[in-house]
Design a protein around this motif. Structure first.
Motif, PDB file in Angstrom:
ATOM      1  N   GLU A 314      -9.179   1.928  -2.147  1.00 24.88           N
ATOM      2  CA  GLU A 314      -9.444   0.736  -2.964  1.00 24.88           C
ATOM      3  C   GLU A 314     -10.206   1.092  -4.237  1.00 24.88           C
ATOM      4  N   LYS A 315     -11.163   2.023  -4.133  1.00 24.59           N
ATOM      5  CA  LYS A 315     -11.924   2.453  -5.306  1.00 24.59           C
ATOM      6  C   LYS A 315     -11.029   3.169  -6.315  1.00 24.59           C
ATOM      7  N   VAL A 316     -10.131   4.013  -5.793  1.00 24.91           N
ATOM      8  CA  VAL A 316      -9.202   4.738  -6.670  1.00 24.91           C
ATOM      9  C   VAL A 316      -8.248   3.762  -7.357  1.00 24.91           C
ATOM     10  N   ILE A 317      -7.746   2.801  -6.601  1.00 24.66           N
ATOM     11  CA  ILE A 317      -6.821   1.813  -7.184  1.00 24.66           C
ATOM     12  C   ILE A 317      -7.521   0.992  -8.266  1.00 24.66           C
ATOM     13  N   SER A 318      -8.792   0.659  -8.040  1.00 24.47           N
ATOM     14  CA  SER A 318      -9.529  -0.121  -9.061  1.00 24.47           C
ATOM     15  C   SER A 318      -9.670   0.670 -10.358  1.00 24.47           C
ATOM     16  N   ILE A 319      -9.819   1.983 -10.249  1.00 26.93           N
ATOM     17  CA  ILE A 319      -9.877   2.832 -11.454  1.00 26.93           C
ATOM     18  C   ILE A 319      -8.512   2.881 -12.130  1.00 26.93           C
ATOM     19  N   LEU A 320      -7.467   3.038 -11.327  1.00 22.89           N
ATOM     20  CA  LEU A 320      -6.110   3.101 -11.885  1.00 22.89           C
ATOM     21  C   LEU A 320      -5.719   1.797 -12.576  1.00 22.89           C
ATOM     22  N   ASN A 321      -6.204   0.679 -12.068  1.00 20.91           N
ATOM     23  CA  ASN A 321      -5.854  -0.629 -12.650  1.00 20.91           C
ATOM     24  C   ASN A 321      -6.367  -0.787 -14.076  1.00 20.91           C
ATOM     25  N   LYS A 322      -7.308   0.049 -14.478  1.00 15.70           N
ATOM     26  CA  LYS A 322      -7.838  -0.001 -15.848  1.00 15.70           C
ATOM     27  C   LYS A 322      -6.941   0.755 -16.828  1.00 15.70           C
ATOM     28  N   HIS A 323      -5.924   1.438 -16.299  1.00 14.05           N
ATOM     29  CA  HIS A 323      -5.005   2.208 -17.141  1.00 14.05           C
ATOM     30  C   HIS A 323      -3.624   1.577 -17.042  1.00 14.05           C
ATOM     31  N   ASN A 324      -3.302   0.750 -18.020  1.00 19.41           N
ATOM     32  CA  ASN A 324      -2.090  -0.068 -17.958  1.00 19.41           C
ATOM     33  C   ASN A 324      -0.798   0.742 -17.951  1.00 19.41           C
ATOM     34  N   ASN A 325      -0.850   1.959 -18.480  1.00 19.66           N
ATOM     35  CA  ASN A 325       0.387   2.753 -18.565  1.00 19.66           C
ATOM     36  C   ASN A 325       0.559   3.719 -17.395  1.00 19.66           C
ATOM     37  N   ILE A 326      -0.343   3.661 -16.413  1.00 21.45           N
ATOM     38  CA  ILE A 326      -0.221   4.497 -15.214  1.00 21.45           C
ATOM     39  C   ILE A 326      -0.022   3.580 -14.012  1.00 21.45           C
ATOM     40  N   LYS A 327       1.152   3.640 -13.426  1.00 18.89           N
ATOM     41  CA  LYS A 327       1.502   2.756 -12.318  1.00 18.89           C
ATOM     42  C   LYS A 327       1.627   3.544 -11.009  1.00 18.89           C
ATOM     43  N   ILE A 328       1.282   2.892  -9.921  1.00 20.81           N
ATOM     44  CA  ILE A 328       1.460   3.506  -8.607  1.00 20.81           C
ATOM     45  C   ILE A 328       2.935   3.443  -8.226  1.00 20.81           C
TER      46      ILE A 328
END
Length: 349
Positions: A314-328
């Motif tokens: 969840e912590k990693v996903i919250s960081i990734l969500n701040k980068h709009n051009n990097i999707k899971i």
């Protein structure tokens, strides 16, 4: 069945030892481990298994050492203490008033050394079992608390004269003279990347430049160098692989000056480094700005503990969500992952 023994051989001869053991007419299961030269045996009783191996040692040409196992737990100091306590209470009538030593054989990466754990467990025993009048004796002990650590799994036993590790010295001498493997056998790291290649072959096609973070000792780099024109291996540690298209940047990823040391558009970023989850994903994202559009990132999430996987993800996903051009793209659990790991595949849009 339960784990009853770690069995060692010379690296490269694991298949031969496994074949020998599987021929023995005793109920058992022999499994690989992520570590070279080490197999694990499952059976009903460690005492019976040890005695059977002793009686049949002439049929085992590739066995070097057998280490009997009694209890298994997660590699966590409090869990180890709890299981040591269980064993001591179980055997207190036999060990009362005797001397002991604690020995730890640790494989993998942890936030403590073998010596530190030995001191912690030794003190714990003295502090919590004063009624048994136990004394530490590092050389001439009556019993040994033996701790075998294989990354996230720990195996604990209490050894004495009758129940102890078993060594076949003639095999050790004979195997010294045999030629080792022509190529270093696959480690768990290599099995992870090969598994990914099999599931997602498109990710690994037409690779020019690959950046691998946390490369040492070189499992991923070894495999990736066969798929890419150039692989930048970033790690302050030494690499055990060598190829003309591998460029080793021997420093921590946070200190790499991309423009000076790489200065190429990246086709694939990989990160299997042993860092805390938030720290590791931030390093991956440092290089993501140089990744080509529609290209991928393969990132191993290594949770602090098995029970914190959900929280760490969840912590990693919250960081990734701040980068709009990097999707899971995918979150998967590979067969070669430990219980503490998840593999995250990201895509740049």
């Amino acid at each position: 069945m339960k784990p009853v023994a770690l069995i060692t051989t010379k690296p490269g001869f694991e298949p031969k030892l496994k074949e020998e053991l599987e021929k023995l007419p005793i109920k058992k299961k022999i499994s690989w481990t992520p570590f070279r030269g080490i197999l694990i045996a499952y059976s009903n009783n460690p005492y019976e298994f040890l005695n059977y191996i002793k009686e049949n040692k002439d049929n085992l040409k590739f066995l070097l050492r057998l280490i009997p196992l009694e209890l298994k737990c997660q590699t966590d100091i409090e869990e180890i203490k709890k299981n040591v306590s269980l064993l001591i209470n179980e055997k207190k009538e036999y060990i009362k008033g005797k001397s002991f030593v604690v020995r730890c054989n640790r494989r993998g990466q942890h936030n403590f050394t073998s010596e530190e754990l030995e001191k912690i467990i030794g003190k714990y025993i003295l502090d919590n079992f004063k009624n048994l009048n136990l004394k530490v004796n590092l050389k001439d002990w009556d019993f040994k608390v033996n701790i075998e650590i294989l990354q996230d799994k720990t195996y604990i036993s209490i050894f004495n004269n009758d129940f102890n590790e078993f060594v076949i010295k003639e095999n050790i001498e004979r195997l010294k003279k045999l030629k080792r493997y022509n190529e270093r056998p696959l480690n768990r790291s290599e099995r992870k990347i090969l598994e990914l290649m099999k599931i997602y072959p498109d990710i690994f096609e037409n690779l020019n430049c690959v950046v691998d973070i946390g490369s040492s000792p070189g499992g991923w780099v070894k495999v990736l160098s066969k798929k890419a024109k150039i692989v930048y291996a970033i790690d302050p540690g030494d690499l055990k692989v060598n190829a003309k298209n591998i460029v080793h940047i021997k420093k921590k990823a946070e200190y790499v000056d991309f423009k000076k040391e790489i200065d190429k558009e990246i086709d694939l970023i990989t990160n299997d480094t042993n860092l805390y989850p938030e720290e590791s994903i931030l390093l991956t994202l440092k290089f993501a700005k140089y990744l080509k559009k529609d290209k991928y990132i393969i990132h191993t999430l290594k949770a602090r503990k098995y029970r914190t996987i959900k929280e760490d993800l969840e912590k990693v996903i919250s960081i990734l969500n701040k980068h709009n051009n990097i999707k899971i793209y995918k979150i998967i659990n590979l067969k070669a992952n430990t219980k503490n790991e998840l593999t995250i595949i990201l895509k740049k849009t």
